[in-house]
Design an enzyme around this catalytic site. Structure first.
Site, mmCIF file in Angstrom:
data_model
loop_
_atom_site.group_PDB
_atom_site.id
_atom_site.type_symbol
_atom_site.label_atom_id
_atom_site.label_comp_id
_atom_site.label_asym_id
_atom_site.label_seq_id
_atom_site.Cartn_x
_atom_site.Cartn_y
_atom_site.Cartn_z
ATOM 1 N N SER A 203 -14.162 12.550 23.476
ATOM 2 C CA SER A 203 -14.266 11.148 23.892
ATOM 3 C C SER A 203 -13.163 10.813 24.892
ATOM 4 C CB SER A 203 -14.154 10.232 22.678
ATOM 5 O OG SER A 203 -15.224 10.528 21.809
ATOM 6 N N ARG A 204 -12.035 11.522 24.790
ATOM 7 C CA ARG A 204 -10.909 11.227 25.699
ATOM 8 C C ARG A 204 -11.152 11.756 27.116
ATOM 9 N NH1 ARG A 204 -7.801 11.579 20.558
ATOM 10 N NH2 ARG A 204 -6.941 9.499 20.264
ATOM 11 N N HIS B 235 -20.803 12.004 21.839
ATOM 12 C CA HIS B 235 -21.274 12.878 22.917
ATOM 13 C C HIS B 235 -22.076 14.019 22.276
ATOM 14 C CE1 HIS B 235 -17.976 15.365 21.587
ATOM 15 N NE2 HIS B 235 -17.090 14.442 21.915
ATOM 16 N N GLY C 291 -16.225 19.023 13.730
ATOM 17 C CA GLY C 291 -16.162 19.854 14.935
ATOM 18 C C GLY C 291 -14.907 20.712 14.927
ATOM 19 N N LYS D 137 -13.362 21.715 17.563
ATOM 20 C CA LYS D 137 -12.399 21.406 18.635
ATOM 21 C C LYS D 137 -11.109 20.903 17.986
ATOM 22 C CE LYS D 137 -12.312 17.754 21.309
ATOM 23 N NZ LYS D 137 -10.896 17.312 21.184
ATOM 24 N N HIS E 278 -20.886 15.580 19.029
ATOM 25 C CA HIS E 278 -21.175 14.855 17.783
ATOM 26 C C HIS E 278 -22.639 15.042 17.375
ATOM 27 C CE1 HIS E 278 -17.777 12.299 19.440
ATOM 28 N NE2 HIS E 278 -17.343 12.545 18.233
#
Ligand code: PAF
Length: 282
Positions: free
Chosen positions: A188-189, A34, A149, A151, A37
């Site tokens: 992605s989740r 996404h 990342g 996150k 990335h």
């Protein structure tokens, strides 16, 4: 973009770049790319002459009852995004290429203390799986830079400690979390969430921001803030895993006189576990 499936192919190709004096930046991923990335690859392009991305859904970092089989795999779209972002080489090995003798008696890289809290406590073995695969990728690619990342804040700190402890000497760069227009951290989740769950999930970042604001305004009873945040989650039908105010460097519980802090949160929205965080400098 050159695509390698085998480690030997990758090593040969990267040796050519090295002989030409080119610097290399690595962006490890599990695919289903996404905008977050893409930002990592764009950062890597700024840092080095050649960007190598990897796509490998690493079975060693998934628990027995986790989403390894259903983890989204979108190779064609990923290749398009990597090419457009300026990635020169994609390494996308099979499980057999990475673990030819299986997982059971594979060498495991374990990063003590920092791996044991938060996601490490909820997902036993997860960070051993991450550290092991990242260690293998570091050895295969031998990059000058690697980009991750933020996150996955704890993951970044675990990798940073491994990089220092095992003397890789790679320059690590953490890139700020990308969010959608409402503030939801890209993941992605998120693809597992219904529209209603996506809306519910916004409570996570809203609560992190609200708690950070209270701290900026002088609140220092961190245990009470953590309890209140978990109660907010529950009131919106989010099941908290943890909500922890920590020291930013070690991720140990923060004390009232610490200044560089991070709040880490993990919570279940329906059957999807999401993580997010916010740094707080007091
Ligand atoms: O963050 C991820 O996507 C993964 O944990 C990583 C770093 C690629 C290791 O598998």
């Amino acid at each position: 973009m050159k695509i390698c499936h085998q480690a030997s192919e990758l090593r040969q190709l990267l040796n050519t770049y090295r002989r030409e004096g080119k610097s290399i930046a690595l962006v490890p991923t599990m695919g289903n790319l996404h905008r977050g990335h893409v930002r990592l690859v764009e950062k890597a392009v700024e840092l080095a002459d050649v960007v190598v991305s990897t796509i490998f859904v690493n079975p060693m970092q998934f628990g027995r009852h986790e989403d390894l089989d259903k983890y989204p795999r979108t190779p064609d779209a990923d290749i398009e995004k990597l090419t457009a972002a300026g990635c020169a080489v994609l390494f996308t090995p099979s499980v057999n290429e990475m673990y030819p003798l299986g997982l059971d008696d594979h060498t495991v890289v374990s990063v003590p203390a920092i791996s044991e809290r938060h996601c490490g406590a909820s997902r036993p073995g997860h960070f051993e799986g991450v550290a092991t695969v990242v260690c293998k990728l570091f050895n295969l690619v031998q990059p000058d830079h690697a980009v991750f990342g933020l996150k996955d804040y704890q993951q970044f700190k675990v990798i940073r400690k491994m990089n220092a402890d095992l003397c890789f000497g790679i320059q690590l760069t953490g890139v700020a979390t990308e969010r959608d227009e409402n503030g939801l951290a890209l993941s992605s989740r998120n693809g597992y969430l219904s529209a209603e769950e996506k809306h519910t999930a916004l409570t996570i970042i809203q609560t992190l921001r609200d708690t950070a604001a209270q701290m900026q305004n002088g609140a220092r009873d961190f245990a009470a803030l953590e309890q209140a945040a978990k109660a907010t989650f529950e009131s919106r039908l989010i099941r908290p895993d943890y909500f922890s105010i920590c020291k930013a460097d070690t991720l140990a519980p923060a004390s009232a006189d610490d200044t560089d802090l991070v709040i880490l949160a993990a919570a279940w929205v329906g059957s999807t576990r999401l993580i997010d965080n916010i740094e707080v400098n007091l």
